[in-house]
Design a protein around this motif. Structure first.
Motif, PDB file in Angstrom:
ATOM      1  N   ARG A 424       0.793  -1.263   0.118  1.00 32.75           N
ATOM      2  CA  ARG A 424       0.147  -0.039  -0.036  1.00 32.75           C
ATOM      3  C   ARG A 424       0.933   1.316  -0.043  1.00 32.75           C
ATOM      4  N   ALA A 425       1.962   1.166   0.827  1.00 34.57           N
ATOM      5  CA  ALA A 425       2.994   2.628   0.665  1.00 34.57           C
ATOM      6  C   ALA A 425       3.436   2.567  -0.616  1.00 34.57           C
ATOM      7  N   GLU A 426       3.677   1.599  -1.174  1.00 34.35           N
ATOM      8  CA  GLU A 426       4.590   2.005  -2.436  1.00 34.35           C
ATOM      9  C   GLU A 426       3.682   2.378  -3.509  1.00 34.35           C
ATOM     10  N   LYS A 427       2.327   2.384  -3.254  1.00 35.79           N
ATOM     11  CA  LYS A 427       1.369   2.971  -4.419  1.00 35.79           C
ATOM     12  C   LYS A 427       1.263   4.376  -3.877  1.00 35.79           C
ATOM     13  N   PHE A 428       1.514   4.987  -2.783  1.00 31.03           N
ATOM     14  CA  PHE A 428       1.250   6.389  -2.420  1.00 31.03           C
ATOM     15  C   PHE A 428       2.567   7.041  -1.874  1.00 31.03           C
ATOM     16  N   GLY A 429       3.616   6.466  -2.381  1.00 31.03           N
ATOM     17  CA  GLY A 429       4.980   7.263  -2.104  1.00 31.03           C
ATOM     18  C   GLY A 429       5.191   7.254  -0.672  1.00 31.03           C
ATOM     19  N   VAL A 430       4.922   6.602   0.169  1.00 30.67           N
ATOM     20  CA  VAL A 430       5.351   6.458   1.629  1.00 30.67           C
ATOM     21  C   VAL A 430       6.275   5.693   1.839  1.00 30.67           C
ATOM     22  N   PHE A 431       7.348   5.918   2.250  1.00 30.27           N
ATOM     23  CA  PHE A 431       8.906   5.337   2.422  1.00 30.27           C
ATOM     24  C   PHE A 431       8.524   4.312   3.873  1.00 30.27           C
ATOM     25  N   VAL A 432       8.848   3.350   3.410  1.00 28.35           N
ATOM     26  CA  VAL A 432       8.816   2.151   4.565  1.00 28.35           C
ATOM     27  C   VAL A 432      10.285   1.864   5.187  1.00 28.35           C
ATOM     28  N   HIS A 433      10.423   1.659   6.397  1.00 26.71           N
ATOM     29  CA  HIS A 433      11.853   1.344   6.947  1.00 26.71           C
ATOM     30  C   HIS A 433      11.629  -0.099   7.540  1.00 26.71           C
ATOM     31  N   PHE A 434      12.507  -1.147   7.543  1.00 25.51           N
ATOM     32  CA  PHE A 434      12.697  -2.470   8.094  1.00 25.51           C
ATOM     33  C   PHE A 434      13.761  -2.143   9.145  1.00 25.51           C
ATOM     34  N   VAL A 435      13.508  -2.281  10.436  1.00 23.34           N
ATOM     35  CA  VAL A 435      14.314  -2.017  11.398  1.00 23.34           C
ATOM     36  C   VAL A 435      14.642  -3.199  12.496  1.00 23.34           C
ATOM     37  N   ASN A 436      15.729  -3.358  12.932  1.00 18.31           N
ATOM     38  CA  ASN A 436      16.100  -4.333  13.983  1.00 18.31           C
ATOM     39  C   ASN A 436      15.197  -3.846  15.195  1.00 18.31           C
ATOM     40  N   PRO A 437      14.362  -4.663  15.890  1.00 19.46           N
ATOM     41  CA  PRO A 437      13.627  -4.215  17.048  1.00 19.46           C
ATOM     42  C   PRO A 437      14.378  -4.839  18.187  1.00 19.46           C
ATOM     43  N   CYS A 438      15.632  -4.981  18.396  1.00 22.75           N
ATOM     44  CA  CYS A 438      15.988  -5.794  19.373  1.00 22.75           C
ATOM     45  C   CYS A 438      15.874  -5.127  20.697  1.00 22.75           C
ATOM     46  N   ASN A 439      15.268  -5.748  21.706  1.00 21.01           N
ATOM     47  CA  ASN A 439      14.931  -5.393  23.099  1.00 21.01           C
ATOM     48  C   ASN A 439      14.251  -3.981  22.878  1.00 21.01           C
ATOM     49  N   SER A 440      13.457  -4.023  21.981  1.00 21.71           N
ATOM     50  CA  SER A 440      12.375  -2.507  21.873  1.00 21.71           C
ATOM     51  C   SER A 440      11.444  -2.516  22.871  1.00 21.71           C
ATOM     52  N   SER A 441      10.884  -3.811  23.249  1.00 21.73           N
ATOM     53  CA  SER A 441       9.782  -3.599  24.433  1.00 21.73           C
ATOM     54  C   SER A 441      10.483  -3.441  25.766  1.00 21.73           C
ATOM     55  N   VAL A 442      11.714  -3.981  26.112  1.00 19.93           N
ATOM     56  CA  VAL A 442      12.327  -3.696  27.245  1.00 19.93           C
ATOM     57  C   VAL A 442      12.764  -2.235  27.258  1.00 19.93           C
ATOM     58  N   ILE A 443      13.446  -1.702  26.194  1.00 22.96           N
ATOM     59  CA  ILE A 443      13.703  -0.275  26.480  1.00 22.96           C
ATOM     60  C   ILE A 443      12.679   0.678  26.518  1.00 22.96           C
ATOM     61  N   GLY A 444      11.446   0.324  25.726  1.00 20.60           N
ATOM     62  CA  GLY A 444      10.192   1.147  25.863  1.00 20.60           C
ATOM     63  C   GLY A 444       9.503   1.237  27.288  1.00 20.60           C
ATOM     64  N   CYS A 445       9.572  -0.063  27.922  1.00 21.96           N
ATOM     65  CA  CYS A 445       9.209   0.193  29.162  1.00 21.96           C
ATOM     66  C   CYS A 445      10.006   0.768  30.446  1.00 21.96           C
ATOM     67  N   LEU A 446      11.457   0.659  30.103  1.00 23.97           N
ATOM     68  CA  LEU A 446      12.602   1.347  30.938  1.00 23.97           C
ATOM     69  C   LEU A 446      12.537   2.646  30.664  1.00 23.97           C
ATOM     70  N   LYS A 447      12.234   3.454  29.570  1.00 21.94           N
ATOM     71  CA  LYS A 447      12.353   4.590  29.202  1.00 21.94           C
ATOM     72  C   LYS A 447      11.570   5.561  28.947  1.00 21.94           C
ATOM     73  N   TYR A 448      10.371   4.913  28.314  1.00 16.41           N
ATOM     74  CA  TYR A 448       9.358   5.763  27.733  1.00 16.41           C
ATOM     75  C   TYR A 448       7.888   5.611  28.504  1.00 16.41           C
ATOM     76  N   GLN A 449       7.703   4.467  28.727  1.00 13.15           N
ATOM     77  CA  GLN A 449       6.249   3.987  29.569  1.00 13.15           C
ATOM     78  C   GLN A 449       5.915   5.185  30.473  1.00 13.15           C
ATOM     79  N   GLN A 450       6.631   5.102  31.628  1.00 12.66           N
ATOM     80  CA  GLN A 450       6.317   6.158  32.695  1.00 12.66           C
ATOM     81  C   GLN A 450       6.518   7.558  32.360  1.00 12.66           C
ATOM     82  N   ARG A 451       7.365   7.851  31.469  1.00 12.96           N
ATOM     83  CA  ARG A 451       7.669   9.172  31.218  1.00 12.96           C
ATOM     84  C   ARG A 451       6.487   9.740  30.387  1.00 12.96           C
ATOM     85  N   TYR A 452       6.091   9.228  29.426  1.00 13.69           N
ATOM     86  CA  TYR A 452       4.983   9.594  28.516  1.00 13.69           C
ATOM     87  C   TYR A 452       3.510   9.042  28.666  1.00 13.69           C
ATOM     88  N   GLY A 453       3.534   8.261  29.923  1.00 19.52           N
ATOM     89  CA  GLY A 453       2.120   7.539  30.300  1.00 19.52           C
ATOM     90  C   GLY A 453       1.600   6.564  29.060  1.00 19.52           C
TER      91      GLY A 453
END
Length: 498
Positions: A424-453
């Motif tokens: 869908r993104a290719e049809k509408f000119g939207v760039f798509v990244h594929f990133v390595n989500p290593c420890n993304s859940s742990v990092i999110g909980c420790l750094k951003y969950q409480q800070r931003y609610g």
């Protein structure tokens, strides 16, 4: 030796290299699939569909015997009195199927090896647990001995069967394929259970599903953009496909047959563009037995590449895909999350109903993808997806993980939703990244969950979006030492992982 496995992007993208020598055309173009229902099909095409599939099966057998496409071209052309253009398309189709069969065998061997290794590891763990119980027996744990013994016996037997199957696959050179579906083939041994009163009735269905399908490769420089199935626009929403009858049928039916079909909306514009810009139009005409034996035409062609308008300059939408839901969060260019009041933090349920058909499931995923891409268009930003591959995990899950986790992996529409968003993104000119989500859940909980609610899923989506923006993300040193976690990979400014 099997070739290098394609990455997920290469497998799913519709963007391909443009082979045209015209300097005014873009170096890339987008592949388009267009399908339409045909009206009444002439008897000549019924006969040709049956003959095509018969020669196709013969070509597969000859390819397995070591023949090449070049060897078979003249042989089949003379033997069956068929034009070279039809034989070339048929052999292209057969060669593609043959390569798929070889790849399928290689994948099956790889899965069996993973399953065997996983089974051995799990058996060893069960034996160690059993030894601990027998060393220190109690009234509570001694009751589980019988169950653990049965589990060990079951896994050993399963591993033995897999070893035998692996040895058989590696020793056999011939590739096995059932044209007409294995389910229908086995139905001949249980006629009444499958609704057949006689073997002749089953045989009629068997012959029907093994016919009614033919394919021709497009060529942009040929009239009608195809050598033997030429497509022309007649006006309004109507198109005609002029099909050249194979030589062995021309005495009875003439040289050409015409079938008409209707295409509307954006697909109509795409097809007109392809016809007027000399893009090849590859055509498959087939019958669907489960839809009252109606005939359909599927056209594969190419349209102009859509330039990428929406990039990370305006931020990025991070997408976190879990078993129950898909969570998206807009990350602004400065790395902070967008305001929830503006609809920048959204959750979609991925709990697809068991009663849904495959078409209903795909439609649900396409609806979600359309919303995500529309949001990216509105914000003029890019989209970040996880670059994970669950194929190896699924191959070993029979012997590892809990039953709940295994069911989650089977039902997780992980690849489906990513492919839908990318296409869908290719049809509408939207760039798509594929990133390595290593420890993304742990990092999110420790750094951003409480800070931003945020909850854990939205926090993970934020980390994925920030990584796509080129911001370094890692578990804080204090928590990494406390949890005894390895140093997670981070992405450098050049986009590489280190």
């Amino acid at each position: 030796m099997p070739g290098k496995k394609k990455g997920f992007y290469q497998q799913c993208t519709a963007r391909t290299k443009n082979k045209s020598k015209d300097p005014n055309q873009s170096p890339y173009h987008l592949r388009r699939g267009i399908q339409a229902k045909l009206g009444k099909v002439p008897p000549s095409l019924e006969i040709w569909g049956e003959k095509y599939q018969s020669v196709f099966r013969k070509a597969i057998n000859l390819l397995q015997a070591g023949k090449t496409k070049k060897d078979l071209s003249r042989l089949l052309q003379v033997e069956h009195n068929i034009q070279w253009a039809w034989i070339d398309s048929l052999l292209t189709d057969a060669q593609g199927t043959f390569e798929q069969l070889k790849a399928s065998k290689d994948n099956q061997i790889s899965d069996l090896k993973n399953d065997i290794a996983s089974g051995k590891t799990k058996t060893e763990k069960l034996i160690y647990k059993l030894e601990d119980i027998l060393d220190k027996p109690t009234l509570k744990n001694i009751k589980t001995v019988d169950k653990k013994l049965r589990g060990i016996r079951s896994k050993i037997n399963k591993t033995k069967r897999n070893i035998e199957k692996l040895a058989r696959l590696e020793s056999e050179e011939r590739l096995h394929v059932c044209f007409g579906s294995k389910k229908l083939f086995n139905a001949q041994y249980h006629l009444k259970e499958n609704g057949y009163s006689s073997h002749e009735e089953w045989l009629e269905d068997w012959r029907k599903v093994r016919s009614g399908n033919f394919y021709s490769v497009g060529k942009g420089s040929a009239p009608g953009n195809n050598p033997v199935t030429k497509v022309y626009y007649l006006g309004e929403d109507t198109f005609v496909c002029k099909i050249q009858i194979p030589k062995f049928l021309q005495e009875e039916f003439g040289e050409w047959e015409e079938v008409y079909f209707t295409v509307t909306g954006q697909r109509k514009q795409d097809l007109i563009y392809s016809l007027t810009n000399n893009k090849p139009v590859t055509i498959q005409i087939f019958r669907r037995e489960h839809k009252n034996d109606n005939w359909y035409i599927h056209l594969t062609t190419y349209v102009q590449e859509v330039p990428t308008f929406h990039t990370s300059k305006n931020g990025c939408i991070g997408v976190d895909i879990n078993a129950p839901s898909l969570d998206i969060l807009y990350v602004k260019p400065d790395g902070n999350p967008g305001k929830d009041s503006q609809g920048n933090i959204i959750k979609f349920s991925l709990l697809l109903k068991d009663t849904w058909t495959e078409g209903q499931r795909n439609a649900r995923l396409r609806d979600i993808a359309a919303f995500v891409v529309k949001l990216a268009e509105t914000l003029r930003c890019s989209i970040a997806l996880e670059g994970l591959d669950f194929s190896a995990k699924k191959a070993t899950m029979r012997n590892s993980g809990s039953k709940k986790y295994n069911r989650m992996l089977c039902g997780l529409a992980y690849d489906g939703i990513r492919k839908a968003i990318l296409n869908r993104a290719e049809k509408f000119g939207v760039f798509v990244h594929f990133v390595n989500p290593c420890n993304s859940s742990v990092i999110g909980c420790l750094k951003y969950q409480q800070r931003y609610g945020l909850n854990s899923a939205y926090s993970a989506a934020m980390v994925i979006g920030r990584i796509a923006l080129g911001l370094k993300e890692r578990i804080p040193a204090f928590f990494r030492n406390l949890l005894d976690l390895p140093v997670d990979r981070v992405r450098a400014s050049d986009g590489r992982w280190k």
